[in-house]
Design an enzyme around this catalytic site. Structure first.
Site, mmCIF file in Angstrom:
data_model
loop_
_atom_site.group_PDB
_atom_site.id
_atom_site.type_symbol
_atom_site.label_atom_id
_atom_site.label_comp_id
_atom_site.label_asym_id
_atom_site.label_seq_id
_atom_site.Cartn_x
_atom_site.Cartn_y
_atom_site.Cartn_z
ATOM 1 N N ALA A 178 -10.468 -2.741 -3.241
ATOM 2 C CA ALA A 178 -11.444 -3.782 -2.898
ATOM 3 C C ALA A 178 -12.856 -3.363 -3.271
ATOM 4 C CB ALA A 178 -11.361 -4.097 -1.404
ATOM 5 N N ASP A 231 0.796 -1.221 0.000
ATOM 6 C CA ASP A 231 0.000 0.000 0.000
ATOM 7 C C ASP A 231 0.838 1.286 0.000
ATOM 8 O OD1 ASP A 231 -1.759 2.176 1.508
ATOM 9 O OD2 ASP A 231 -3.145 0.708 0.669
ATOM 10 N N PRO A 270 -5.323 2.691 -0.591
ATOM 11 C CA PRO A 270 -5.312 2.019 -1.899
ATOM 12 C C PRO A 270 -5.822 0.579 -1.854
ATOM 13 C CG PRO A 270 -3.337 3.333 -1.653
ATOM 14 C CD PRO A 270 -4.023 3.350 -0.322
ATOM 15 N N ASP A 271 -5.408 -0.185 -0.859
ATOM 16 C CA ASP A 271 -5.894 -1.556 -0.723
ATOM 17 C C ASP A 271 -7.411 -1.595 -0.610
ATOM 18 O OD1 ASP A 271 -3.981 -3.796 -0.630
ATOM 19 O OD2 ASP A 271 -2.992 -2.626 0.918
ATOM 20 N N LYS A 272 -7.957 -0.796 0.289
ATOM 21 C CA LYS A 272 -9.385 -0.870 0.571
ATOM 22 C C LYS A 272 -10.216 -0.261 -0.542
ATOM 23 C CE LYS A 272 -8.753 0.755 4.831
ATOM 24 N NZ LYS A 272 -9.055 1.144 6.223
#
Length: 393
Positions: free
Chosen positions: A180, A146, A175-177
């Protein structure tokens, strides 16, 4: 839509089966969103499990990170170097609706699980690939986490306020979430397209592209007009919209003239209404640092709760700045019914959020804890009918 009789779920995605070959956060969170909405998500894990099973903040042998990104799924252990296990995954795919993976580019090709292979077995398959930097180009095969996406996407300089300030990370894995959420939306869009066309498709998504698109809506105005780009991004403000007051902090957000006038009256400073620097929305933006300095000066010596009441009564957009503990105890989140509690067989009593979207016509009321590693391996394998196509492909 394939109907799967071996597991009953409710919600708008009831009857959809997802084969999940993702790990860490961006992939697992996306598939949990689908699972929360009623999909039967079969999570394929290696023998030592998803990496997040082993991180800190643990109880009963389980990490909070794994529990918070993998509920409502089934876990099947498979060795991706074993041809029999690859054949098992291919058999699952033949009766699935969605396949999601977030390996580095090229890995699924070597495993024999590429879109080109699986779409022959199941032409209705929606195949989602998530990557970090992209699928081609100089960084495509680099390891990614991230903070690297925050750096490369310019999110860190947006967070700093200007190009000349020290870059800052957003203190959550945004960024990860965000990837998703984007991935789950893209999957459902592809499923909708399949209802019209009868055909599945390949969908690709990178974390880098997700954040770049996200920033453009509000943070890239200086790069929108071709030929008139900003060479150096000026600070939007030297201040956060957080104000120190007696007893804590408040956020006050002024956009419209009526809100500026309401702030003036609620704080006993009607004189600011006639200040030429702040007469219009445009002037308040141009003179934003002076405006924010003045606002801080006006509220610094006022009691937080007294001021909050006065601002709310005057119609000024405002909110208290809460800690994480205060947030989960706030009456608005309680009224929203945002938090749920239930028992995990080994981790004990858990508190999590319900899914953010509430489907009033097709409610998703299932809530099953994240599975033990390999908990459903025998169950899933027993339900499979051997198919020679999977072995031959």
């Amino acid at each position: 839509m394939a109907q799967h009789s071996d597991i009953q779920r409710n919600g708008p995605l009831s009857g959809i089966r997802v084969i999940d070959l993702t790990a860490v956060v961006s992939g697992p969170m996306s598939t949990m969103i689908l699972a929360d909405q009623g999909a039967d998500v079969i999570k394929i894990e290696r023998a030592d499990g998803d990496f997040t099973r082993h991180v800190a903040t643990r109880r009963g042998g389980h990490s909070a990170s794994y529990l918070n990104n993998n509920r409502n799924k089934r876990s099947v252990v498979a060795d991706l170097k074993n041809p029999d296990d690859i054949a098992m995954i291919k058999t699952l795919v033949q009766d699935a609706d969605v396949f999601i993976q977030n390996f580095r580019p090229g890995v699924v090709d070597r495993l024999g699980l590429s879109y080109e292979v699986l779409s022959v077995l199941n032409p209705r398959l929606v195949y989602m690939s998530i990557s970090g930097f992209g699928f081609d180009g100089p960084l495509a095969n680099k390891p990614v986490y991230d903070p690297l996406i925050q750096a490369l996407s310019a999110l860190t300089t947006v967070q700093a306020g200007s190009d000349e300030e020290r870059p800052r990370l957003v203190r959550t894995i945004l960024p990860d979430k965000l990837t998703a959420v984007q991935a789950s939306q893209a999957v459902t869009a592809a499923l909708f397209a399949r209802e019209r066309t009868g055909k599945g498709q390949k969908v690709t998504l990178s974390m880098l592209d997700t954040v770049a698109a996200f920033l453009w809506a509000s943070d890239m105005n200086g790069h929108t007009f071709v030929g008139d780009e900003m060479e150096v991004e000026a600070s939007q403000s030297f201040h956060d919209l957080i104000y120190e007051v007696k007893g804590g902090y408040l956020s006050i957000s002024i956009m419209q003239n009526k809100h500026w006038e309401a702030l003036a009256h609620a704080t006993g400073r009607p004189d600011i209404i006639d200040d030429e620097r702040f007469k219009t929305t445009e002037l308040r933006d141009i003179n934003r640092d002076a405006r924010l300095d003045l606002t801080q000066e006006m509220v610094r010596d006022l009691d937080r709760d007294t001021l909050l009441t006065a601002l709310e009564e005057a119609g000024v957009p405002c909110a208290p700045v809460l800690t994480r503990r205060e947030m989960r105890q706030h009456p608005q989140l309680e009224a929203n019914g945002m938090f749920v509690e239930y028992d995990h067989p080994t981790a004990g009593r858990l508190r999590q959020t319900r899914p953010a979207a509430v489907f009033h016509g097709t409610p998703a009321t299932d809530l099953r804890p994240a599975p033990e590693l390999g908990e459903h391996t025998a169950e899933v394998r027993a339900s499979l009918t051997p198919n020679p196509l999977a072995d031959a492909s």
